[in-house]
Write a protein that holds these residues in place. Structure first.
Motif, PDB file in Angstrom:
ATOM      1  N   ARG B   8      19.048 -17.795  34.057  1.00  0.00           N
ATOM      2  CA  ARG B   8      18.657 -17.570  32.671  1.00  0.00           C
ATOM      3  C   ARG B   8      19.894 -17.503  31.772  1.00  0.00           C
ATOM      4  O   ARG B   8      19.977 -18.175  30.751  1.00  0.00           O
ATOM      5  N   SER B  11      22.001 -21.027  31.809  1.00  0.00           N
ATOM      6  CA  SER B  11      21.408 -22.175  31.119  1.00  0.00           C
ATOM      7  C   SER B  11      21.299 -21.875  29.631  1.00  0.00           C
ATOM      8  O   SER B  11      21.475 -22.752  28.794  1.00  0.00           O
ATOM      9  N   ASP B  12      21.025 -20.611  29.322  1.00  0.00           N
ATOM     10  CA  ASP B  12      20.990 -20.208  27.924  1.00  0.00           C
ATOM     11  C   ASP B  12      22.335 -20.490  27.253  1.00  0.00           C
ATOM     12  O   ASP B  12      22.395 -20.954  26.117  1.00  0.00           O
ATOM     13  N   LYS B  15      23.039 -24.453  26.587  1.00  0.00           N
ATOM     14  CA  LYS B  15      22.067 -25.321  25.932  1.00  0.00           C
ATOM     15  C   LYS B  15      22.541 -25.953  24.632  1.00  0.00           C
ATOM     16  O   LYS B  15      21.910 -26.876  24.137  1.00  0.00           O
ATOM     17  N   TYR B  16      23.637 -25.458  24.082  1.00  0.00           N
ATOM     18  CA  TYR B  16      24.057 -26.024  22.802  1.00  0.00           C
ATOM     19  C   TYR B  16      24.768 -27.367  22.945  1.00  0.00           C
ATOM     20  O   TYR B  16      25.062 -28.037  21.976  1.00  0.00           O
ATOM     21  N   ALA B  47      11.814 -29.992  26.092  1.00  0.00           N
ATOM     22  CA  ALA B  47      11.822 -28.573  25.769  1.00  0.00           C
ATOM     23  C   ALA B  47      11.050 -28.337  24.475  1.00  0.00           C
ATOM     24  O   ALA B  47      10.693 -29.279  23.770  1.00  0.00           O
ATOM     25  N   ASP B  49      12.038 -27.545  21.760  1.00  0.00           N
ATOM     26  CA  ASP B  49      12.716 -28.077  20.582  1.00  0.00           C
ATOM     27  C   ASP B  49      12.651 -29.602  20.548  1.00  0.00           C
ATOM     28  O   ASP B  49      13.269 -30.244  19.695  1.00  0.00           O
ATOM     29  N   ARG B  51      13.811 -31.740  22.698  1.00  0.00           N
ATOM     30  CA  ARG B  51      14.900 -32.482  23.342  1.00  0.00           C
ATOM     31  C   ARG B  51      14.556 -32.793  24.790  1.00  0.00           C
ATOM     32  O   ARG B  51      13.925 -31.997  25.474  1.00  0.00           O
ATOM     33  N   ILE B  53      14.724 -33.132  28.657  1.00  0.00           N
ATOM     34  CA  ILE B  53      15.360 -32.436  29.777  1.00  0.00           C
ATOM     35  C   ILE B  53      15.460 -33.417  30.929  1.00  0.00           C
ATOM     36  O   ILE B  53      14.460 -33.861  31.470  1.00  0.00           O
ATOM     37  N   LEU B  55      18.632 -33.268  33.030  1.00  0.00           N
ATOM     38  CA  LEU B  55      19.559 -32.686  33.998  1.00  0.00           C
ATOM     39  C   LEU B  55      19.456 -31.166  33.995  1.00  0.00           C
ATOM     40  O   LEU B  55      19.073 -30.565  32.989  1.00  0.00           O
ATOM     41  N   LEU B  56      19.775 -30.583  35.122  1.00  0.00           N
ATOM     42  CA  LEU B  56      19.937 -29.133  35.177  1.00  0.00           C
ATOM     43  C   LEU B  56      21.238 -28.826  34.441  1.00  0.00           C
ATOM     44  O   LEU B  56      22.325 -29.062  34.950  1.00  0.00           O
ATOM     45  N   LYS B  57      21.068 -28.364  33.195  1.00  0.00           N
ATOM     46  CA  LYS B  57      22.242 -28.153  32.349  1.00  0.00           C
ATOM     47  C   LYS B  57      22.646 -26.690  32.423  1.00  0.00           C
ATOM     48  O   LYS B  57      21.945 -25.837  31.893  1.00  0.00           O
ATOM     49  N   VAL B 256      24.418 -24.388  15.543  1.00  0.00           N
ATOM     50  CA  VAL B 256      23.462 -23.286  15.453  1.00  0.00           C
ATOM     51  C   VAL B 256      24.280 -22.012  15.374  1.00  0.00           C
ATOM     52  O   VAL B 256      24.998 -21.688  16.309  1.00  0.00           O
TER      53      VAL B 256
END
Ligand code: SF4
Lengths: 259, 442
Positions: B8, B11-12, B15-16, B47, B49, B51, B53, B55-57, B256
Motif C-alpha cells: 500500500r 505503490s501509493d 503513483k505520480y 484505475a 483516475d 489511467r 494499469i 505494470l506493478l508500479k 499534484v
C-alpha cells in the motif's frame, strides 16, 4: 443470376458449410435473401434450401479466394466468421461475389457496404480479444490457472496463442460462458472444446491473499484528485467488471488472514 | 510490517510517475520460464483516475536521503517508511503476473543510503526475476542519478526499458526544487544509456544472441506545473531530448500538490490536466505528424489554447492551406487536416486508387467527417449542408474528451455560450478574427 424472393439457405454453422453456400450460390445462379445456421428456428414463410457441406466444394471456394481476391480478403472472411455480425454469412457472400468480379481492389472500395461492415465487425472482434488479453483474471486452483469470461465475440481462438506463449509451463482453462466453449492448455498444446458449464472452486487462502493484495494495489494506485469515472468506463466497459478481481470483493476483503 | 502494508505504501508513493506502458518489445518465454511481451502493449486494468494499469508500479523503498520539494518521499516529509526485500518484490511480481493482473514490473526507488546501494537492491530484485524465476515479462527500471555506471550497465541488461526522470523542465527549477540533483547527474546516465542502446542494436546485427541492453529503449518524464516554464519551453526541450538522446517517449506528469511549500503551488491547486493533455497531443504531432515545435507554438504564443487541440488550432490559423482536395492531397498534407489521423490518411491514399472518394466514403474510412468537413473538398465539392457559423464550427472541433476535461476543470459546460460573440474570454481578438474568416466558404 436471379434473386429468389424469400429464398433462404440453411447450413450447418461451420466455416466449410458457409463456403458451400457460396458454391451453391454460383452453381445455381441465385442470390439468397438470408443464410441461416442450424440454431435459427424455422420460418415457414420462407422457401428454405438446405446446403449440405461437401468438403470438395468448400476446398474449391477456399482456394479461389486468395487466388482471385488475395490473401487479405481471405483473412477478412475467416475472421468475419468469428464475429457477432448478425447477418455475417450473407455479408460474406455479397463481399465474395463483388470480389470475384472486381478482384483485390474490392477491399479499397471505401463505399462498398459489405467490405465496411465486415471490417467493422472484425475490428470489434479483434479489439475485444485484445482487451481480454489484459482483463482476464486467473485464479490458481490445484495449480491450474482457471477463469470464466463472457465475451460478445468468439475470441477463444485469438487468446490461445497469447496465453500459451505467456505461460508455457502452466495448465490453463478459460471458459467462455457466452459460447459455452473452453480453451484448455497444457504444455505444450491446446484445444478448444464445447463445455456446458464450469464453476471454479472457492479460493484457498493463498489465492485469497493475492486477490486481496491486488485490490490493495488497485486502490492505492489511483491519484484521487484526478478521479475520472468516464474515462475509466470508456477504456474498460462495465460489462467486463464482474469478471475482474478488483471489482469482486464480497467474500475476500475481511476473511483474509494478513500474514 | 506485513506485505499488504508495504504494498500500500510503496505503490501509493510510486503513483505520480506517469509512465506505465509496457510497449516496445515483442518476446516470449523460453520453455521452463514464464512471460511474454507484446509490442503494442496491454492494459490490464484502468484505475479510478482513468489511467491504464499495465505494470506493478512500486518503489523499492520510500526511504530517501534527498529533499526534492515536489516529492512525497523527500527526507523532510513526515511519513511512514518501508522497503521491500528483493525476494518479497520478486515473489509478488510473479504471483501477480501468473494471475494475469499485470504485464510486468515498473521499479523505481527513493535513495536509501547511497545511489549505488539503492541500485544494487534493484538489480538483485531483477536478477531473481530473470535468472531464478526465468521471468520474460516486461520490466521498466529507473536508473538512480548518481549511481555508478557499471551498475547502470547491469540494470540495463536486466530491464526492457530504462529511464531517468528529468523531473523539472529547466536547470534553474531543478536547482530550486531538487537541490541534491544536478542537470548533469541526470543527463549523464541518459547519455550513457543512449550509447549502450545504440551499441547493443548494432551488436545484434553482428551477433544474433548478443545480450540486449534495454531493448525497449529509454524514456523520461517531467513534472508539469510545479515550476514556471512555458509550454513552448517544455516542447522545445522535448524535441531536443528526442533528437539528442533517442528517447522512445517523453512523459508529462501534471503536478499534484502533495505538500505545502513556498516554492510550490498551493495544496488547493488542481493538477493542470489540460496542459498535460495538450503536451501529449503536441508530442504526438512532433513524432507522427511532421510538425515542428515552432509551427505549434512560438515566442509570441508560448501557451496552448485551453480548449482547442493544437492541430485544430494550427488549421484555423492557416486557412490558406485549406481546403485540400481529398483526391489529390499528398499524405503529408492530409495529416494536417483535423479529423484525419495517420491511419485514415493512409487509407485515403489507398482507397482513392480504386475510385475517387466521396463524402460518404470518407466516414467509412475512419475520417472524422464532422471535423474534417471544414478543411476538405471531395471531387471539388464542399460537403453539402455545412454550417459555417462560428459556434457550430467550434463545437465540431472540440472533442468529447476536451469537453470532459473542460467539465472536470471548470464545471458544467455551458457549451455554446462560451463562444458566444464578444463575451468570449478565451479567445484573443486575433483568434476571433481568424474564426470569423472560416465562416466564409474558403
Ligand atoms: S530523489 Fe526521488 S524519491 Fe528522493 S526525494 Fe527526490 S524525487 Fe523523491
Amino acid at each position: 443470376m436471379h434473386t429468389a424472393a424469400n429464398l433462404t439457405y440453411r447450413y450447418d454453422g461451420t466455416f466449410a458449410g458457409l463456403l458451400c453456400c457460396v458454391f451453391e450460390s454460383y452453381a445455381a445462379h441465385e442470390m439468397p435473401e438470408a443464410i441461416w445456421g442450424p440454431d435459427m428456428p424455422e420460418q415457414s414463410l420462407f422457401e428454405e434450401k438446405e446446403i449440405l457441406t461437401d468438403n470438395r466444394h468448400a476446398e474449391r471456394v477456399e482456394r479461389s479466394i486468395p487466388a482471385k481476391i488475395g490473401n487479405e480478403a481471405e483473412e477478412l472472411v475467416r475472421l468475419a466468421f468469428f464475429t457477432t455480425l448478425p447477418d455475417k454469412e450473407l455479408t460474406v457472400l455479397r463481399f465474395l461475389r463483388q470480389g470475384y468480379h472486381y478482384g483485390a481492389s474490392v477491399l479499397d472500395f471505401a463505399g462498398e457496404d459489405s467490405v465496411h461492415r465486415l471490417r467493422e465487425a472484425v475490428k470489434h472482434l479483434l479489439s475485444e480479444a485484445h482487451l481480454l488479453k489484459g482483463f482476464i483474471r486467473f485464479s490458481v486452483q490445484h495449480n491450474v490457472l482457471v477463469t470464466t469470461i463472457g465475451p460478445k465475440n468468439y475470441v477463444l481462438p485469438f487468446l490461445a496463442r497469447h496465453f500459451s506463449e505467456r505461460y508455457p509451463e502452466e495448465h490453463i482453462l478459460i471458459y467462455d460462458e457466452t459460447h459455452r466453449m473452453a480453451l484448455i492448455y497444457r504444455p505444450y498444446e491446446y484445444g478448444i472444446i464445447p463445455m456446458d458449464a464450469f464453476r471454479a472452486a472457492p479460493p484457498d487462502d493463498e489465492e485469497r491473499k493475492f486477490r486481496s493484495l491486488w485490490q490493495t494495489f488497485y486502490d492505492a494506485i489511483e491519484i484521487k484528485p484526478r478521479h475520472n469515472e468516464k474515462c475509466r468506463r470508456n477504456f474498460m466497459p462495465k460489462r467486463y467488471w464482474s469478471y475482474m478481481t478488483e471489482f469482486s470483493r464480497a467474500c475476500s476483503k475481511n476473511s483474509v488472514m494478513h500474514v | 510490517m506485513d506485505v499488504f502494508e508495504k504494498l500500500r505504501i510503496l505503490s501509493d508513493a510510486a503513483k505520480y510517475d506517469a509512465a506505465c506502458t509496457s510497449s516496445g518489445v515483442d518476446k516470449k518465454a523460453s520453455r521452463g520460464g514464464m512471460g511474454s511481451a507484446a509490442a503494442c502493449g496491454i492494459c490490464h486494468s484502468f484505475a479510478g483516475d482513468g489511467r491504464c494499469i499495465s505494470l506493478l508500479k512500486v518503489l523499492m523503498t520510500n526511504v530517501c536521503v534527498y529533499d526534492c520539494a515536489y516529492c512525497v518521499n523527500r527526507v523532510s516529509h513526515d511519513t511512514l517508511r518501508t522497503a521491500f526485500t528483493p525476494r518479497e518484490l520478486a515473489d509478488l511480481t510473479m504471483q501477480f503476473y501468473r494471475r494475469n493482473y499485470i504485464e510486468g514490473l515498473f521499479l523505481s526507488s527513493g535513495v536509501m543510503g547511497s545511489a549505488d546501494a539503492t541500485c544494487e537492491r534493484m538489480i538483485e530484485t531483477l536478477r531473481i526475476l530473470r535468472e531464478e524465476y526465468r521471468f520474460a515479462g516486461y520490466i521498466h527500471a529507473k536508473a538512480i542519478p548518481g549511481a555508478n555506471q557499471a551498475l547502470v550497465a547491469r540494470l540495463g541488461l536486466l530491464a526492457d526499458r530504462l529511464s531517468v526522470n528529468i523531473e523539472m523542465p529547466s536547470g534553474a527549477s531543478l536547482a530550486k526544487l531538487a537541490p541534491d540533483k544536478t542537470k548533469k547527474a541526470i543527463l549523464a546516465p541518459m547519455g550513457y544509456m543512449q550509447q549502450r542502446i545504440a551499441e547493443s542494436s548494432h551488436d545484434l546485427v553482428r551477433y544474433r544472441h548478443a545480450p540486449r541492453f534495454a531493448p525497449a529503449g529509454q524514456s523520461t518524464q517531467m513534472i508539469i506545473g510545479a515550476s514556471p516554464e512555458t509550454d513552448y519551453h517544455i516542447l522545445k526541450l522535448t524535441a531536443g531530448l528526442y533528437a539528442r538522446y533517442d528517447l522512445k517517449r517523453v512523459f508529462f506528469s501534471a503536478y499534484v500538490p502533495v505538500t505545502e511549500s513556498p516554492l510550490l503551488p498551493s495544496l488547493e491547486t488542481p493538477p493542470p490536466l489540460w496542459r498535460e493533455h495538450r503536451l501529449y497531443q503536441a508530442d504526438w504531432l512532433l513524432r507522427f505528424y511532421g510538425f515542428t515545435v515552432d509551427e505549434i507554438l512560438d515566442e509570441q504564443h508560448p501557451g496552448f489554447h485551453p480548449y482547442m487541440d493544437p492541430k485544430c488550432h494550427w488549421a484555423l490559423q492557416h486557412k490558406d492551406f485549406f481546403p485540400l482536395e481529398v483526391n489529390r492531397a499528398s499524405f503529408e498534407e492530409l495529416l494536417r487536416v483535423p479529423g484525419i489521423g495517420v491511419k485514415s490518411a493512409w487509407r485515403i491514399i489507398k482507397a482513392r486508387r480504386a475510385c475517387a472518394l466521396t463524402w460518404d466514403s470518407l466516414g467509412k474510412i475512419g475520417v472524422v467527417v464532422k471535423r474534417a468537413q471544414y478543411f476538405l473538398l471531395c471531387r471539388g465539392r464542399q460537403r453539402s449542408g455545412i454550417v459555417w457559423e462560428r459556434s457550430a464550427v467550434l463545437a465540431a472541433l472540440m472533442s468529447a474528451r476536451e469537453r470532459a476535461l473542460y467539465e472536470a476543470q471548470e464545471g458544467e459546460v455551458r457549451q455554446m455560450s462560451l463562444f458566444a460573440g464578444a463575451t468570449v474570454p478565451l479567445l484573443t481578438s486575433k483568434e476571433r478574427r481568424e474564426l470569423q474568416c472560416i465562416q466564409l466558404p474558403i
